[in-house]
Design a protein around this motif. Structure first.
Motif, PDB file in Angstrom:
ATOM      1  N   PHE A 127       0.934  -1.559  -0.268  1.00  9.12           N
ATOM      2  CA  PHE A 127      -0.045   0.033   0.232  1.00  9.12           C
ATOM      3  C   PHE A 127       1.123   1.087   0.012  1.00  9.12           C
ATOM      4  O   PHE A 127       2.070   1.305   0.715  1.00  9.12           O
ATOM      5  CB  PHE A 127      -0.773  -0.439   1.718  1.00  9.12           C
ATOM      6  CG  PHE A 127      -1.836  -1.531   1.553  1.00  9.12           C
ATOM      7  CD1 PHE A 127      -3.201  -0.775   0.936  1.00  9.12           C
ATOM      8  CD2 PHE A 127      -1.577  -1.832   1.980  1.00  9.12           C
ATOM      9  CE1 PHE A 127      -3.842  -2.187   1.376  1.00  9.12           C
ATOM     10  CE2 PHE A 127      -2.621  -3.531   2.533  1.00  9.12           C
ATOM     11  CZ  PHE A 127      -3.462  -3.060   1.404  1.00  9.12           C
ATOM     12  N   TYR A 128       0.708   2.416  -0.250  1.00  8.11           N
ATOM     13  CA  TYR A 128       0.728   3.422  -0.514  1.00  8.11           C
ATOM     14  C   TYR A 128       0.096   4.400  -0.459  1.00  8.11           C
ATOM     15  O   TYR A 128      -0.895   4.756  -0.663  1.00  8.11           O
ATOM     16  CB  TYR A 128       1.406   4.113  -2.019  1.00  8.11           C
ATOM     17  CG  TYR A 128       1.956   5.712  -2.568  1.00  8.11           C
ATOM     18  CD1 TYR A 128       3.018   5.832  -2.222  1.00  8.11           C
ATOM     19  CD2 TYR A 128       0.804   6.356  -2.585  1.00  8.11           C
ATOM     20  CE1 TYR A 128       2.716   7.506  -1.924  1.00  8.11           C
ATOM     21  CE2 TYR A 128       1.181   7.493  -3.246  1.00  8.11           C
ATOM     22  CZ  TYR A 128       1.926   8.038  -2.727  1.00  8.11           C
ATOM     23  OH  TYR A 128       2.945   9.208  -2.868  1.00  8.11           O
ATOM     24  N   ILE A 129       0.570   5.192   1.329  1.00  7.87           N
ATOM     25  CA  ILE A 129      -0.297   6.196   1.192  1.00  7.87           C
ATOM     26  C   ILE A 129       0.313   7.310   1.372  1.00  7.87           C
ATOM     27  O   ILE A 129       1.944   7.984   1.934  1.00  7.87           O
ATOM     28  CB  ILE A 129      -0.271   5.885   3.077  1.00  7.87           C
ATOM     29  CG1 ILE A 129      -0.776   3.869   2.942  1.00  7.87           C
ATOM     30  CG2 ILE A 129      -1.298   6.818   4.252  1.00  7.87           C
ATOM     31  CD1 ILE A 129      -0.290   3.372   4.252  1.00  7.87           C
ATOM     32  N   PRO A 130      -0.424   8.082   0.325  1.00 14.41           N
ATOM     33  CA  PRO A 130       0.669   9.662   0.375  1.00 14.41           C
ATOM     34  C   PRO A 130       0.593  10.510   1.531  1.00 14.41           C
ATOM     35  O   PRO A 130      -0.647  11.027   2.415  1.00 14.41           O
ATOM     36  CB  PRO A 130      -0.369  10.428  -0.404  1.00 14.41           C
ATOM     37  CG  PRO A 130      -1.409   9.426  -1.378  1.00 14.41           C
ATOM     38  CD  PRO A 130      -1.684   8.288  -0.702  1.00 14.41           C
ATOM     39  N   ALA A 131       0.979  11.822   1.502  1.00 15.72           N
ATOM     40  CA  ALA A 131       1.195  12.692   2.742  1.00 15.72           C
ATOM     41  C   ALA A 131      -0.301  12.575   2.018  1.00 15.72           C
ATOM     42  O   ALA A 131      -0.892  13.520   1.276  1.00 15.72           O
ATOM     43  CB  ALA A 131       1.956  13.646   2.367  1.00 15.72           C
ATOM     44  N   GLY A 132      -0.562  13.492   3.736  1.00 13.89           N
ATOM     45  CA  GLY A 132      -1.874  14.231   3.507  1.00 13.89           C
ATOM     46  C   GLY A 132      -3.035  12.919   3.896  1.00 13.89           C
ATOM     47  O   GLY A 132      -3.569  13.717   3.959  1.00 13.89           O
ATOM     48  N   THR A 133      -3.300  11.877   4.083  1.00 21.00           N
ATOM     49  CA  THR A 133      -4.276  10.563   4.107  1.00 21.00           C
ATOM     50  C   THR A 133      -4.207  10.189   5.513  1.00 21.00           C
ATOM     51  O   THR A 133      -3.635   9.962   6.043  1.00 21.00           O
ATOM     52  CB  THR A 133      -3.711   9.673   2.911  1.00 21.00           C
ATOM     53  OG1 THR A 133      -2.891  10.249   1.898  1.00 21.00           O
ATOM     54  CG2 THR A 133      -4.968   8.338   2.455  1.00 21.00           C
ATOM     55  N   VAL A 134      -5.598  10.863   5.939  1.00 20.52           N
ATOM     56  CA  VAL A 134      -5.741   9.893   7.216  1.00 20.52           C
ATOM     57  C   VAL A 134      -5.295   8.509   6.838  1.00 20.52           C
ATOM     58  O   VAL A 134      -5.598   7.538   6.265  1.00 20.52           O
ATOM     59  CB  VAL A 134      -7.243  10.322   7.341  1.00 20.52           C
ATOM     60  CG1 VAL A 134      -7.410   9.554   8.698  1.00 20.52           C
ATOM     61  CG2 VAL A 134      -7.833  11.866   7.612  1.00 20.52           C
ATOM     62  N   HIS A 135      -5.151   7.507   7.962  1.00 18.82           N
ATOM     63  CA  HIS A 135      -4.808   6.486   8.081  1.00 18.82           C
ATOM     64  C   HIS A 135      -4.735   5.541   8.998  1.00 18.82           C
ATOM     65  O   HIS A 135      -4.051   6.624  10.417  1.00 18.82           O
ATOM     66  CB  HIS A 135      -2.999   6.082   7.469  1.00 18.82           C
ATOM     67  CG  HIS A 135      -1.484   7.102   7.748  1.00 18.82           C
ATOM     68  ND1 HIS A 135      -1.707   7.506   7.219  1.00 18.82           N
ATOM     69  CD2 HIS A 135      -0.878   5.878   8.731  1.00 18.82           C
ATOM     70  CE1 HIS A 135      -0.447   7.938   8.335  1.00 18.82           C
ATOM     71  NE2 HIS A 135      -0.224   6.521   8.208  1.00 18.82           N
ATOM     72  N   ALA A 136      -4.400   4.108   9.480  1.00 21.58           N
ATOM     73  CA  ALA A 136      -4.439   3.483  10.815  1.00 21.58           C
ATOM     74  C   ALA A 136      -4.206   2.053  10.147  1.00 21.58           C
ATOM     75  O   ALA A 136      -4.529   1.637   9.120  1.00 21.58           O
ATOM     76  CB  ALA A 136      -5.361   3.434  11.172  1.00 21.58           C
TER      77      ALA A 136
END
Length: 136
Positions: A127-136
């Protein structure tokens, strides 16, 4: 360049790490970071996560947001799932767009967890999670 293993205790960490990591006895290790002995800051942070509970819901700044706060850079993440128990999930983004006020209210009330887009994971997923993306 030699990288040194750095154990980071977390309340959601584990005491039963794989033997290859030789964790300190009795410590709840949640992350293992690899740091340089020669340079204070590397342009890339590599770490293992070991979880026994849900992780916190986070959002990391973009480069522009970080610069506005005097930080050297924002933070994007890539997650490669090495192992996962049945039913494991990763939250990436929200089910619907939220404005800042809605996100804040949901965070304060605890409703944020129901608004996260939870994705099932298994070993081998990326998974790629761009900056500014809510994640957990």
């Amino acid at each position: 360049m030699k990288l040194t293993r750095h154990f980071v205790e977390k309340p959601w960490g584990r005491t039963d790490l794989p033997s290859a990591f030789a964790a300190p006895d009795g410590k709840r290790i949640g992350e293992i970071w690899y740091e340089s002995d020669e340079s204070p800051t590397l342009p890339l942070l590599v770490k293992w996560l070991f979880t026994s509970e849900k992780l916190s819901i986070q959002v990391h700044p973009t480069d522009a947001q970080a610069a506005a706060r005097g930080l050297p850079s924002g933070k994007e993440e890539c997650w490669y799932i090495v192992d996962a128990e049945p039913g494991a999930v990763l939250g990436i983004g929200t089910k619907r767009p939220l404005d800042a006020a809605e996100l804040r209210a949901a965070s304060l009330s605890g409703e944020i967890e129901d608004l996260i887009d939870w994705k099932p994971v298994r070993a081998g997923d990326y998974f790629y999670i761009p900056a500014g993306t809510v994640h957990a």
